[in-house]
Design a protein around this motif. Sequence first.
Motif, PDB file in Angstrom:
ATOM      1  N   SER A  25       0.834  -3.923  -3.940  1.00  0.00           N
ATOM      2  CA  SER A  25       0.350  -4.071  -2.568  1.00  0.00           C
ATOM      3  C   SER A  25       1.323  -3.450  -1.567  1.00  0.00           C
ATOM      4  O   SER A  25       0.898  -2.803  -0.607  1.00  0.00           O
ATOM      5  N   SER A  26       2.640  -3.623  -1.788  1.00  0.00           N
ATOM      6  CA  SER A  26       3.604  -3.038  -0.853  1.00  0.00           C
ATOM      7  C   SER A  26       3.606  -1.511  -0.957  1.00  0.00           C
ATOM      8  O   SER A  26       3.776  -0.812   0.039  1.00  0.00           O
ATOM      9  N   ARG A  27       3.378  -0.996  -2.172  1.00  0.00           N
ATOM     10  CA  ARG A  27       3.300   0.456  -2.318  1.00  0.00           C
ATOM     11  C   ARG A  27       2.041   0.990  -1.640  1.00  0.00           C
ATOM     12  O   ARG A  27       2.047   2.083  -1.061  1.00  0.00           O
ATOM     13  N   ALA A  28       0.955   0.219  -1.708  1.00  0.00           N
ATOM     14  CA  ALA A  28      -0.273   0.632  -1.026  1.00  0.00           C
ATOM     15  C   ALA A  28      -0.065   0.669   0.484  1.00  0.00           C
ATOM     16  O   ALA A  28      -0.530   1.593   1.167  1.00  0.00           O
ATOM     17  N   GLU A  29       0.662  -0.325   1.014  1.00  0.00           N
ATOM     18  CA  GLU A  29       0.930  -0.370   2.453  1.00  0.00           C
ATOM     19  C   GLU A  29       1.801   0.792   2.901  1.00  0.00           C
ATOM     20  O   GLU A  29       1.727   1.237   4.048  1.00  0.00           O
ATOM     21  N   ASN A  30       2.641   1.281   1.989  1.00  0.00           N
ATOM     22  CA  ASN A  30       3.542   2.393   2.312  1.00  0.00           C
ATOM     23  C   ASN A  30       3.132   3.654   1.557  1.00  0.00           C
ATOM     24  O   ASN A  30       3.969   4.497   1.212  1.00  0.00           O
ATOM     25  N   GLY A  31       1.833   3.785   1.347  1.00  0.00           N
ATOM     26  CA  GLY A  31       1.325   4.890   0.552  1.00  0.00           C
ATOM     27  C   GLY A  31       1.646   6.260   1.113  1.00  0.00           C
ATOM     28  O   GLY A  31       1.949   7.190   0.360  1.00  0.00           O
ATOM     29  N   LYS A  32       1.611   6.408   2.447  1.00  0.00           N
ATOM     30  CA  LYS A  32       1.892   7.721   3.042  1.00  0.00           C
ATOM     31  C   LYS A  32       3.322   8.162   2.740  1.00  0.00           C
ATOM     32  O   LYS A  32       3.578   9.343   2.460  1.00  0.00           O
ATOM     33  N   ILE A  33       4.251   7.208   2.767  1.00  0.00           N
ATOM     34  CA  ILE A  33       5.649   7.542   2.488  1.00  0.00           C
ATOM     35  C   ILE A  33       5.790   8.041   1.055  1.00  0.00           C
ATOM     36  O   ILE A  33       6.425   9.073   0.788  1.00  0.00           O
ATOM     37  N   ILE A  34       5.179   7.309   0.115  1.00  0.00           N
ATOM     38  CA  ILE A  34       5.254   7.710  -1.292  1.00  0.00           C
ATOM     39  C   ILE A  34       4.574   9.062  -1.498  1.00  0.00           C
ATOM     40  O   ILE A  34       5.102   9.941  -2.185  1.00  0.00           O
ATOM     41  N   ASN A  35       3.403   9.245  -0.889  1.00  0.00           N
ATOM     42  CA  ASN A  35       2.683  10.510  -1.055  1.00  0.00           C
ATOM     43  C   ASN A  35       3.500  11.694  -0.552  1.00  0.00           C
ATOM     44  O   ASN A  35       3.494  12.771  -1.159  1.00  0.00           O
ATOM     45  N   ASP A  36       4.203  11.488   0.563  1.00  0.00           N
ATOM     46  CA  ASP A  36       5.037  12.569   1.108  1.00  0.00           C
ATOM     47  C   ASP A  36       6.184  12.907   0.153  1.00  0.00           C
ATOM     48  O   ASP A  36       6.516  14.081  -0.045  1.00  0.00           O
ATOM     49  N   ILE A  37       6.779  11.871  -0.440  1.00  0.00           N
ATOM     50  CA  ILE A  37       7.874  12.096  -1.391  1.00  0.00           C
ATOM     51  C   ILE A  37       7.379  12.874  -2.604  1.00  0.00           C
ATOM     52  O   ILE A  37       7.998  13.847  -3.048  1.00  0.00           O
ATOM     53  N   VAL A  38       6.220  12.445  -3.139  1.00  0.00           N
ATOM     54  CA  VAL A  38       5.660  13.111  -4.318  1.00  0.00           C
ATOM     55  C   VAL A  38       5.243  14.542  -3.976  1.00  0.00           C
ATOM     56  O   VAL A  38       5.475  15.475  -4.755  1.00  0.00           O
ATOM     57  N   ALA A  39       4.648  14.733  -2.787  1.00  0.00           N
ATOM     58  CA  ALA A  39       4.191  16.065  -2.379  1.00  0.00           C
ATOM     59  C   ALA A  39       5.366  17.041  -2.301  1.00  0.00           C
ATOM     60  O   ALA A  39       5.250  18.198  -2.740  1.00  0.00           O
ATOM     61  N   ARG A  40       6.482  16.590  -1.756  1.00  0.00           N
ATOM     62  CA  ARG A  40       7.656  17.471  -1.651  1.00  0.00           C
ATOM     63  C   ARG A  40       8.177  17.843  -3.042  1.00  0.00           C
ATOM     64  O   ARG A  40       8.620  18.971  -3.270  1.00  0.00           O
ATOM     65  N   TRP A  41       8.108  16.878  -3.964  1.00  0.00           N
ATOM     66  CA  TRP A  41       8.567  17.155  -5.328  1.00  0.00           C
ATOM     67  C   TRP A  41       7.613  18.116  -6.036  1.00  0.00           C
ATOM     68  O   TRP A  41       8.042  19.076  -6.684  1.00  0.00           O
ATOM     69  N   VAL A  42       6.312  17.896  -5.868  1.00  0.00           N
ATOM     70  CA  VAL A  42       5.317  18.713  -6.554  1.00  0.00           C
ATOM     71  C   VAL A  42       5.365  20.164  -6.091  1.00  0.00           C
ATOM     72  O   VAL A  42       5.259  21.094  -6.906  1.00  0.00           O
TER      73      VAL A  42
END
Length: 258
Positions: A25-42
């Motif tokens: 649930s906390s990762r879902a609430e901060n999903g944009k932050i995680i997506n940005d991190i993954v996008a930069r890595w990808v």
Amino acid sequence: KSFANLVRAMKTEGLKDDPRFQSISSRAENGKIINDIVARWVEDHKFEELKAVLDREDVPFNHVNSTKDIFEDPHCQARQNIIEAEDPVIGRVKLPMVVPKFSKTPGIIKNTGAGLGENNEEIKSMVKNLSLELKIEEDTLVLEDNQALKDLRILDLGMSLAGSFCATLLADFGAEVIKVEEPGKGDILRKIPPFYKDSSLWWAVDGRNKKSVTINLKTTEGQRIFKDLVKISDIVVEGFRPGTMERWGLGYDDLKRV
């Protein structure tokens, strides 16, 4: 586990200890932050490189296919997901095949579709003969006779939306659906926002009309209890990755013997 595997693949394992990412649930609430991190890595890697590391670290992923990719994909070709058929108007065309592959009742495509209004009279006669009564109640369409599957008992091990919602639809038509969940965890849809009074609206949809029991299928006792339920049930719906049920001694052949 998938998140832990992902941060290991990205070599950012410190993210596991970040309080923003401690739970689903906390990762879902901060999903944009995680997506940005993954996008930069990808964006710094070619697909082949990503595939190698994600496979190695056991992270679920998939390539976003174009239409051309789908037509050329060896797996789609092997499963005959795309077939050719003759259309009376435009000639030879390629069509998506029926997706489920059943051994005893294989799906077929008889034609490319009826002409405009071709089956009008047939369908009108069917509608006239329907014995199902409908009524309007508080602006909602209600089916009076929704117990067509009332004699079926279904054990629902479906994970997330696809497998679990299959059982939800069967429950809508009267089947007795028993949701089997892991003690202390429950279905992931219980934990995904948006929430209303601490309850997930996803689960309000997916969990409707279901009974619930918690069983640890990784233990001998849990497997025994589950097999006892199988003895008095008709259908098992499961959505684990291939081989999981077999490792627990609950594969298709095991349950068929029960």
